[in-house]
Design an enzyme around this catalytic site. Sequence first.
Site, mmCIF file in Angstrom:
data_model
loop_
_atom_site.group_PDB
_atom_site.id
_atom_site.type_symbol
_atom_site.label_atom_id
_atom_site.label_comp_id
_atom_site.label_asym_id
_atom_site.label_seq_id
_atom_site.Cartn_x
_atom_site.Cartn_y
_atom_site.Cartn_z
ATOM 1 C CD GLU A 1 31.136 6.903 108.631
ATOM 2 O OE1 GLU A 1 30.625 6.729 107.505
ATOM 3 O OE2 GLU A 1 32.365 6.892 108.827
ATOM 4 C CE1 TYR B 1 31.680 2.266 106.063
ATOM 5 C CE2 TYR B 1 29.975 3.924 106.375
ATOM 6 C CZ TYR B 1 31.308 3.583 106.226
ATOM 7 O OH TYR B 1 32.261 4.558 106.254
ATOM 8 C CG ASP C 1 34.115 3.343 102.280
ATOM 9 O OD1 ASP C 1 34.969 2.480 101.987
ATOM 10 O OD2 ASP C 1 34.380 4.553 102.319
#
Length: 368
Positions: free
Chosen positions: A44, A133, A151
């Site tokens: 990520e 996130y 996202d």
Amino acid sequence: MGNQKSQTFPTAALFGWYDKHGRDLPWRRRWPYLASAYHVWLSEIMLQQTVVATVIPYFLDFTRRWPTINDLASAPLDDVLAAWAGLGYYARARNLHKAAVMVATEWGGQFSGDHRHANAVADLRALPGVGPYTAGAIAAIAFGQQAVVVDGNIERLFSRYFAITTPLPAAKTEIAAAYAAILPVDRPSDWPQALMDFANAVCTPKQPLCDGCCFAESCQALARGLVDQLPVKPVKTPKPVRRAIAFVAVNDQGDIFLHRRPNQGLLGGMLAFPEIGLASKQADQNLDQTMAPFAADWVLLDEPVLHVFTHFALEMKICLASIEGTPQPIADDIKGHWAKPRPADLPSLMRKIWKAAAAMLLPPHASR
């Protein structure tokens, strides 16, 4: 609103699509199996502002060199920065290393959180470089928790499906609320990944595949003829232009002069050629050979290197000099060293500069 959305969102159809068409990625596992938190976190961070195809080889290289987060924490920062070269946004690499050290030293080498730990997202937010996130992604994908994970792909999908006409970024709050309202109990780790893959493959930014889409019957944007207009994005303003000059010195042994940039600021902590003007917002600076870090017969190349950063565009002039020996610059703020060219260790801007400079050199100095 939440009940209505829960009743109309085609969760079963989404999972059916994902089971057939979902991507197999090296950091993924399918429910009921959960991915490694280290792998989810690493991927990520790498995926921020970077596409999957670019990230995969970097991810495989990192996990080969540093199989666990404790291995990454023990690695010298310079090695991590060198391995990161080419991914850009180097503050991410510095924060990656800081977070690894924090997990290794303060968390006993384990990411905090599992299905019994209700505060996993809050704990993960304490890690350098981990925002809402990324924390939600780790909690959902690695811990199997019901966490909000939104996202850019999911923003687009939800903006269209629920016909959210509020412009971004203001729409983020509304999109997150819609996400939270329809969170399924089943397959919590697959849920955000299925949404991302579906948006990436079907609900694409341009020319989405609405014909045959399993969401078509209940997509509000499609019903209202708004698909091409959503999500509503903020008006783009032209990027300001900065101008700078870089100095590439090559000695009679074929070594080049590099220095380590300060940890703070652009290309923080990275190896680079000495330059003037990169941090300045003035576009009309007088940049020439007189600014060189040490005396030499500097030659200004005809064409500058062009490079685009997030908030500005750069025109970088290049001065090239062939030098005998290993002189050191007089300036106190430039403490560098001479070494054989290794473009893979340089950030992309410096790679461009070296490529342009090397093209002007005669063998044996040219190293490409």
